[in-house]
Structure formats: C-alpha cells, structure tokens
Scaffold this motif. Structure first.
Motif, PDB file in Angstrom:
ATOM      1  N   ALA A   1     -24.764  11.717  -5.612  1.00 15.74           N
ATOM      2  CA  ALA A   1     -24.571  10.399  -6.218  1.00 15.74           C
ATOM      3  C   ALA A   1     -25.436   9.349  -5.535  1.00 15.74           C
ATOM      4  CB  ALA A   1     -23.101   9.996  -6.155  1.00 15.74           C
ATOM      5  N   ARG A   2     -25.729   9.568  -4.243  1.00 13.05           N
ATOM      6  CA  ARG A   2     -26.583   8.649  -3.500  1.00 13.05           C
ATOM      7  C   ARG A   2     -27.887   9.300  -3.024  1.00 13.05           C
ATOM      8  NH1 ARG A   2     -24.011   4.053  -1.277  1.00 13.05           N
ATOM      9  NH2 ARG A   2     -26.050   3.626  -0.340  1.00 13.05           N
ATOM     10  N   ARG A   3     -28.076  10.593  -3.387  1.00 14.95           N
ATOM     11  CA  ARG A   3     -29.268  11.337  -2.958  1.00 14.95           C
ATOM     12  C   ARG A   3     -29.456  11.229  -1.442  1.00 14.95           C
ATOM     13  NH1 ARG A   3     -28.696  12.326  -7.707  1.00 14.95           N
ATOM     14  NH2 ARG A   3     -30.320  12.663  -9.269  1.00 14.95           N
ATOM     15  N   THR A   4     -28.351  11.451  -0.725  1.00 14.76           N
ATOM     16  CA  THR A   4     -28.384  11.319   0.721  1.00 14.76           C
ATOM     17  C   THR A   4     -28.043  12.651   1.368  1.00 14.76           C
ATOM     18  OG1 THR A   4     -27.551   9.998   2.562  1.00 14.76           O
ATOM     19  CG2 THR A   4     -25.993  10.455   0.790  1.00 14.76           C
ATOM     20  N   PHE A   5     -27.594  12.647   2.608  1.00 13.69           N
ATOM     21  CA  PHE A   5     -27.344  13.888   3.330  1.00 13.69           C
ATOM     22  C   PHE A   5     -25.861  14.180   3.536  1.00 13.69           C
ATOM     23  CE2 PHE A   5     -27.812  10.389   6.266  1.00 13.69           C
ATOM     24  CZ  PHE A   5     -26.737  10.545   7.127  1.00 13.69           C
ATOM     25  N   GLU A   6     -25.002  13.285   3.086  1.00 16.62           N
ATOM     26  CA  GLU A   6     -23.570  13.484   3.281  1.00 16.62           C
ATOM     27  C   GLU A   6     -22.789  13.123   2.025  1.00 16.62           C
ATOM     28  OE1 GLU A   6     -22.393  10.968   6.536  1.00 16.62           O
ATOM     29  OE2 GLU A   6     -22.937   9.137   5.469  1.00 16.62           O
ATOM     30  N   PRO A   7     -21.643  13.781   1.814  1.00 14.53           N
ATOM     31  CA  PRO A   7     -21.059  14.839   2.619  1.00 14.53           C
ATOM     32  C   PRO A   7     -21.798  16.167   2.437  1.00 14.53           C
ATOM     33  CG  PRO A   7     -19.757  14.538   0.643  1.00 14.53           C
ATOM     34  CD  PRO A   7     -20.792  13.455   0.634  1.00 14.53           C
ATOM     35  N   SER A   8     -21.785  16.981   3.446  1.00 20.74           N
ATOM     36  CA  SER A   8     -22.525  18.231   3.434  1.00 20.74           C
ATOM     37  C   SER A   8     -21.688  19.366   2.848  1.00 20.74           C
ATOM     38  CB  SER A   8     -22.948  18.611   4.854  1.00 20.74           C
ATOM     39  OG  SER A   8     -23.384  19.949   4.903  1.00 20.74           O
ATOM     40  N   PRO A   9     -22.139  20.005   1.776  1.00 25.81           N
ATOM     41  CA  PRO A   9     -21.415  21.166   1.253  1.00 25.81           C
ATOM     42  C   PRO A   9     -21.421  22.337   2.235  1.00 25.81           C
ATOM     43  CG  PRO A   9     -23.506  20.879   0.099  1.00 25.81           C
ATOM     44  CD  PRO A   9     -23.305  19.671   0.948  1.00 25.81           C
ATOM     45  N   VAL A  10     -22.410  22.366   3.124  1.00 25.52           N
ATOM     46  CA  VAL A  10     -22.440  23.419   4.149  1.00 25.52           C
ATOM     47  C   VAL A  10     -21.275  23.228   5.118  1.00 25.52           C
ATOM     48  CG1 VAL A  10     -23.815  24.510   5.953  1.00 25.52           C
ATOM     49  CG2 VAL A  10     -24.945  23.574   3.912  1.00 25.52           C
ATOM     50  N   PHE A  11     -21.060  21.997   5.575  1.00 23.00           N
ATOM     51  CA  PHE A  11     -19.913  21.722   6.452  1.00 23.00           C
ATOM     52  C   PHE A  11     -18.601  22.010   5.718  1.00 23.00           C
ATOM     53  CE2 PHE A  11     -22.327  18.369   9.187  1.00 23.00           C
ATOM     54  CZ  PHE A  11     -23.033  19.392   9.788  1.00 23.00           C
ATOM     55  N   ALA A  12     -18.550  21.662   4.441  1.00 20.38           N
ATOM     56  CA  ALA A  12     -17.340  21.934   3.652  1.00 20.38           C
ATOM     57  C   ALA A  12     -17.065  23.430   3.603  1.00 20.38           C
ATOM     58  CB  ALA A  12     -17.492  21.367   2.246  1.00 20.38           C
ATOM     59  N   ALA A  13     -18.107  24.222   3.442  1.00 20.54           N
ATOM     60  CA  ALA A  13     -17.949  25.678   3.417  1.00 20.54           C
ATOM     61  C   ALA A  13     -17.419  26.187   4.756  1.00 20.54           C
ATOM     62  CB  ALA A  13     -19.276  26.341   3.078  1.00 20.54           C
ATOM     63  N   LEU A  14     -17.933  25.639   5.845  1.00 17.45           N
ATOM     64  CA  LEU A  14     -17.466  26.040   7.173  1.00 17.45           C
ATOM     65  C   LEU A  14     -15.992  25.680   7.376  1.00 17.45           C
ATOM     66  CD1 LEU A  14     -20.616  24.970   9.193  1.00 17.45           C
ATOM     67  CD2 LEU A  14     -19.751  27.312   9.029  1.00 17.45           C
ATOM     68  N   ILE A  15     -15.606  24.499   6.913  1.00 25.67           N
ATOM     69  CA  ILE A  15     -14.207  24.077   7.046  1.00 25.67           C
ATOM     70  C   ILE A  15     -13.310  24.953   6.168  1.00 25.67           C
ATOM     71  CG2 ILE A  15     -12.570  22.207   6.616  1.00 25.67           C
ATOM     72  CD1 ILE A  15     -14.911  20.260   7.275  1.00 25.67           C
ATOM     73  N   ALA A  16     -13.762  25.250   4.952  1.00 19.99           N
ATOM     74  CA  ALA A  16     -12.976  26.106   4.057  1.00 19.99           C
ATOM     75  C   ALA A  16     -12.774  27.482   4.682  1.00 19.99           C
ATOM     76  CB  ALA A  16     -13.680  26.235   2.705  1.00 19.99           C
ATOM     77  N   GLN A  17     -13.821  28.001   5.286  1.00 19.60           N
ATOM     78  CA  GLN A  17     -13.715  29.297   5.973  1.00 19.60           C
ATOM     79  C   GLN A  17     -12.680  29.218   7.088  1.00 19.60           C
ATOM     80  OE1 GLN A  17     -17.214  32.057   7.322  1.00 19.60           O
ATOM     81  NE2 GLN A  17     -16.936  30.558   8.942  1.00 19.60           N
ATOM     82  N   GLN A  18     -12.727  28.164   7.874  1.00 23.24           N
ATOM     83  CA  GLN A  18     -11.780  27.975   8.978  1.00 23.24           C
ATOM     84  C   GLN A  18     -10.357  27.840   8.463  1.00 23.24           C
ATOM     85  OE1 GLN A  18     -12.900  25.021  11.988  1.00 23.24           O
ATOM     86  NE2 GLN A  18     -10.822  24.216  11.889  1.00 23.24           N
ATOM     87  N   ALA A  19     -10.205  27.237   7.282  1.00 24.69           N
ATOM     88  CA  ALA A  19      -8.869  26.983   6.726  1.00 24.69           C
ATOM     89  C   ALA A  19      -8.258  28.212   6.060  1.00 24.69           C
ATOM     90  CB  ALA A  19      -8.943  25.835   5.715  1.00 24.69           C
ATOM     91  N   GLY A  20      -9.021  29.302   5.948  1.00 20.02           N
ATOM     92  CA  GLY A  20      -8.448  30.527   5.403  1.00 20.02           C
ATOM     93  C   GLY A  20      -8.985  30.945   4.049  1.00 20.02           C
ATOM     94  N   ALA A  21      -9.987  30.243   3.509  1.00 21.96           N
ATOM     95  CA  ALA A  21     -10.584  30.670   2.239  1.00 21.96           C
ATOM     96  C   ALA A  21     -11.143  32.075   2.388  1.00 21.96           C
ATOM     97  CB  ALA A  21     -11.692  29.703   1.825  1.00 21.96           C
ATOM     98  N   HIS A  22     -11.080  32.831   1.309  1.00 20.16           N
ATOM     99  CA  HIS A  22     -11.548  34.210   1.342  1.00 20.16           C
ATOM    100  C   HIS A  22     -12.995  34.339   0.872  1.00 20.16           C
ATOM    101  CE1 HIS A  22      -7.127  34.305   0.815  1.00 20.16           C
ATOM    102  NE2 HIS A  22      -7.222  35.232   1.752  1.00 20.16           N
ATOM    103  N   GLN A  23     -13.516  33.276   0.264  1.00 20.95           N
ATOM    104  CA  GLN A  23     -14.863  33.315  -0.305  1.00 20.95           C
ATOM    105  C   GLN A  23     -15.343  31.894  -0.539  1.00 20.95           C
ATOM    106  OE1 GLN A  23     -16.117  36.101  -3.686  1.00 20.95           O
ATOM    107  NE2 GLN A  23     -15.603  34.238  -4.779  1.00 20.95           N
TER     108      GLN A  23
END
Length: 245
Positions: free
Chosen positions: A16-38
């Motif tokens: 929406a702002r063509r910027t660097f945040e929020p990072s979907p890569v960080f979101a993926a890492l957090i989802a993995q930590q939270a117990g996501a299976h994929q």
C-alpha cells in the motif's frame, strides 16, 4: 488437521505504501513459531502483494513446508522449478479480481495441465489444484496427475457469514461428498477460502475425517493487525481444535 497460514495480506499492507514493512518474511517466521504447520503465499502475475524476493527469502529461512499458490503459466512454472517449494497449488487468476473468485476449471484445461505438470512433478514438488467441490473437477484433477486438491470453501463461508445456516449445512455436505471422492481416488484433500475464527469450527466438525489441512489468510492477518500475529495464529489453531473435539 493442519493449519497453513497465508501471509499474502501482510504484503498487501506493505505494498500500500511500496515500502519495506510489514515484512511477510517476518510474519512467516512468527507464524512458524506460533505453531503453523505450513506457510502459504500466492505470487500473482501482477505482483500486487507477494514479491519474488519474499518467496526466495521464505524458502531460505522457513523450516516448515511452503505452499506456493500460482497461476498455471510458464513464468510461474519456471519460478517454482527454481525455488522448489514443497508444494505448488494451481489457482485461477484474473487481473481485475480482488481475490481468487473460484476454483480452477480443470476439466476445460485437462489437456494443457497434463503436459504442464510433468516438469513440476519430476522436480518432486507436490501438486495441488484449487477446485470447486464438484465431481467432474476432482476426477479431472486425478486424470491430469495432481497429488491433491484444495477445495474452495468460499460458498460455505459466505452462507455461514450471511446466517443462512441450512444452506451452509448443505454446502458442507457437498464439500464432504467431494472430499470422500477425492480420497477414494487417492488424492490428498485440503480446503480453504473465506474461513474465519467464527465459521471454521463447524467446517472442521463435518470434514475432520476427510480434510488434512486448512489454508487461511485474510482472517488471521486481520486479527493480527489488532492483536498481534503470534496470538492470531495460536487462536486460529485453537478454533480448529474446538471443531476436532
């Protein structure tokens, strides 16, 4: 029943702002930590949210399986063969749509898909097709060589959200019948689209013996904006568990 967390709309917010945040890569890492299976992500032809570098970084950093949703084009096939996600899920794609509007017409594309899937399967990438819960689409998915189908749950979700409970129950029966056929044909069965914290438990109760995995994005990301990504993922896993009881 496993949960695949779709991170597309984290990237939507970033773009929406063509910027660097929020990072979907960080979101993926957090989802993995939270117990996501994929981790599920859709690299669209117009790159409206997920970008190529997101996919490459996630493949490098994430330890849980990666499911790449993509249109059946030569460009996307080449990217998949380069990055080698654990799974590709072929979806229909139109530039003017807000989000994926329905299942892939495997019956119409049968001849094309038989050839298209050969290289992907030779690369030992699992192939799933996002389809409507219709007998002919599931049978065609087996014919073209898919390993799995992901059933489009959008109609169920919309009916449930509109409080049309009887029609929602009928749609669950249609999904159950489609799931049973897919399993009889030797296909793995996944499901997703429009699922929320509110409507998922009823679906899980009815389909827990057939569906191995749900892929959910918008509802989790929406709640993450207010309550945090880790909490949002953990609470969705709890809702799935409620349906399994």
């Amino acid at each position: 029943m496993r949960l695949g967390v779709n991170i597309d709309h984290v990237a939507t917010l970033r773009q929406a702002r063509r910027t660097f945040e929020p990072s979907p890569v960080f979101a993926a890492l957090i989802a993995q930590q939270a117990g996501a299976h994929q981790i599920t992500l859709h690299l669209r032809e117009d790159r409206r949210h997920i970008q190529d570098e997101d996919l490459r970084l996630i493949k490098k950093l994430i330890k849980i399986p990666i499911n790449l949703e993509m249109a059946p084009t030569e460009e996307m096939k080449n990217i998949a063969l380069e990055v080698k996600p654990n799974r590709v899920t072929l979806v229909p794609e139109r530039r003017e749509e807000i989000t994926t509007e329905g299942g892939l017409d495997v019956v119409r594309l049968e001849s094309f898909l038989k050839d298209y899937l050969k290289e992907i399967k030779l690369a030992n990438i699992e192939v799933s097709l996002f389809v409507e819960p219709e007998e002919e689409q599931i049978a065609a998915s087996k014919t073209v060589g898919a390993d799995a189908v992901e059933l489009h749950t959008g109609r169920y979700a919309n009916l449930w959200n509109e409080h049309k409970k009887e029609q929602a129950r009928e749609e669950l029966e249609r999904l159950k019948k489609a799931s049973l056929l897919a399993k009889e044909l030797g296909l793995r069965v996944y499901a997703g689209h429009g699922l929320t914290y509110h409507n998922v438990a009823d679906l899980v109760r009815e389909l827990k013996d057939y569906v191995e995995e749900l892929n959910v994005g918008h509802s989790i990301v929406s709640n993450a904006v207010l309550f945090g990504f880790e909490r949002a993922v953990k609470e969705f896993i709890e809702r799935i568990k409620e349906g399994l009881l």
